[in-house]
Design a protein around this motif. Structure first.
Motif, PDB file in Angstrom:
ATOM      1  N   SER A  50       0.973  -1.307  -0.063  1.00  9.47           N
ATOM      2  CA  SER A  50      -0.086  -0.010  -0.024  1.00  9.47           C
ATOM      3  C   SER A  50       1.197   1.273   0.059  1.00  9.47           C
ATOM      4  O   SER A  50       2.058   1.076   0.104  1.00  9.47           O
ATOM      5  CB  SER A  50      -0.821   0.052   1.414  1.00  9.47           C
ATOM      6  N   TYR A  74       1.150   3.056   2.365  1.00  8.56           N
ATOM      7  CA  TYR A  74       1.811   3.258   3.820  1.00  8.56           C
ATOM      8  C   TYR A  74       3.379   2.768   3.691  1.00  8.56           C
ATOM      9  O   TYR A  74       3.806   2.999   4.831  1.00  8.56           O
ATOM     10  CB  TYR A  74       1.098   2.470   4.641  1.00  8.56           C
ATOM     11  N   GLN A  75       3.743   2.013   2.679  1.00  9.07           N
ATOM     12  CA  GLN A  75       5.258   1.367   2.745  1.00  9.07           C
ATOM     13  C   GLN A  75       6.381   2.431   2.367  1.00  9.07           C
ATOM     14  O   GLN A  75       7.605   2.476   2.623  1.00  9.07           O
ATOM     15  CB  GLN A  75       5.426   0.315   1.880  1.00  9.07           C
ATOM     16  N   THR A  85       7.866   6.410   2.220  1.00 13.69           N
ATOM     17  CA  THR A  85       8.518   7.637   3.078  1.00 13.69           C
ATOM     18  C   THR A  85       8.674   8.809   2.113  1.00 13.69           C
ATOM     19  O   THR A  85       9.119   8.575   0.915  1.00 13.69           O
ATOM     20  CB  THR A  85       9.419   7.504   3.872  1.00 13.69           C
ATOM     21  N   PRO A 117       6.698   9.401   6.923  1.00 16.04           N
ATOM     22  CA  PRO A 117       6.231   8.045   6.623  1.00 16.04           C
ATOM     23  C   PRO A 117       4.867   8.307   6.074  1.00 16.04           C
ATOM     24  O   PRO A 117       4.082   8.971   7.042  1.00 16.04           O
ATOM     25  CB  PRO A 117       6.387   7.374   7.625  1.00 16.04           C
ATOM     26  N   SER A 172       2.551   5.966   6.273  1.00 11.84           N
ATOM     27  CA  SER A 172       1.933   5.210   7.382  1.00 11.84           C
ATOM     28  C   SER A 172       1.165   6.398   8.098  1.00 11.84           C
ATOM     29  O   SER A 172       0.145   5.828   8.816  1.00 11.84           O
ATOM     30  CB  SER A 172       2.561   4.251   8.056  1.00 11.84           C
ATOM     31  N   GLU A 173       1.507   7.590   8.598  1.00 10.81           N
ATOM     32  CA  GLU A 173       0.718   8.387   9.397  1.00 10.81           C
ATOM     33  C   GLU A 173      -0.250   8.964   8.785  1.00 10.81           C
ATOM     34  O   GLU A 173      -1.225   9.354   9.602  1.00 10.81           O
ATOM     35  CB  GLU A 173       1.559   9.798   9.486  1.00 10.81           C
ATOM     36  N   ARG A 229      -2.721   6.586   7.708  1.00  8.48           N
ATOM     37  CA  ARG A 229      -3.277   5.399   7.649  1.00  8.48           C
ATOM     38  C   ARG A 229      -5.001   5.508   7.951  1.00  8.48           C
ATOM     39  O   ARG A 229      -4.939   6.412   9.047  1.00  8.48           O
ATOM     40  CB  ARG A 229      -2.635   4.291   8.747  1.00  8.48           C
ATOM     41  N   ASN A 244      -7.554   2.144   3.232  1.00  8.85           N
ATOM     42  CA  ASN A 244      -6.807   0.932   3.267  1.00  8.85           C
ATOM     43  C   ASN A 244      -5.112   1.485   2.469  1.00  8.85           C
ATOM     44  O   ASN A 244      -4.454   0.283   2.656  1.00  8.85           O
ATOM     45  CB  ASN A 244      -7.312  -0.299   2.808  1.00  8.85           C
ATOM     46  N   GLY A 245      -5.010   2.394   2.083  1.00 11.83           N
ATOM     47  CA  GLY A 245      -3.835   2.846   1.534  1.00 11.83           C
ATOM     48  C   GLY A 245      -3.824   2.072  -0.047  1.00 11.83           C
ATOM     49  O   GLY A 245      -2.582   2.105  -0.715  1.00 11.83           O
TER      50      GLY A 245
END
Length: 165
Positions: free
Chosen positions: A2, A4-5, A7, A17, A19-20, A22, A133-134
């Motif tokens: 996704s 989220y991997q 940066t 990142p 992922s922040e 998410r 869900n990215g």
């Protein structure tokens, strides 16, 4: 896999990142200040302000690959704030095509190819809508105005992210 991997470097130089983000719906856009499509900054900002409290973010990635973003990151940030009152997150300049393309854009283009299966980004303001869900949901052409994307954003905001665990 996704978004989220990945940066990315913010326009102020800090690393962030993805992922922040998410659980949020994202609109990832390659932007340029000196492009005929630059007035889209205003529409992107309107969407961001309208839906950010519901879990939506616009992520702007300046690129000079089409020779329309020659300034420094500082100049880009100042232009966006002064001209379009941009408050959505801006990132440092990146390549969106070619051997030095940012890995995020390589991923987005593989997941959501363009017209006739082309993966190359053809111009500034190509937009990728990403679900909670990215996962890349849809790719929009540079000429697609931000207002055209609003219904898709609202539909994705109504969906709950998948639970992990």
């Amino acid at each position: 896999m996704s978004v989220y991997q990945f940066t990315a470097q913010r326009i102020d130089g800090t690393l962030q990142p993805l992922s922040e983000y998410r659980g949020q719906v994202l609109l990832i856009v390659n932007v340029a200040s000196m492009c005929g499509l630059s007035p889209q900054y205003a529409g992107l900002e309107q969407l961001y302000r309208r839906y950010r409290d519901q879990g939506f973010a616009v992520l702007g990635f300046p690129s000079n690959q089409f020779m329309q973003e020659p300034g420094s990151n500082e100049a880009i940030a100042e232009f966006c704030e002064r001209t379009y009152q941009v408050t959505f997150p801006l990132f440092a300049k990146v390549d969106v095509n070619g051997p030095n393309e940012h890995p995020l854009f390589a991923y987005l283009k593989r997941q959501q190819p363009g017209l006739f299966g082309s993966t190359a980004i053809k111009w500034n303001f190509t937009k990728f809508l990403v679900d909670r869900n990215g996962k890349p949901y849809r790719r929009y052409a540079p000429t697609d105005l931000p207002s055209v994307i609003e219904n898709d954003i609202v539909a994705l905001l109504r969906q709950q992210p998948a639970t992990v665990g």
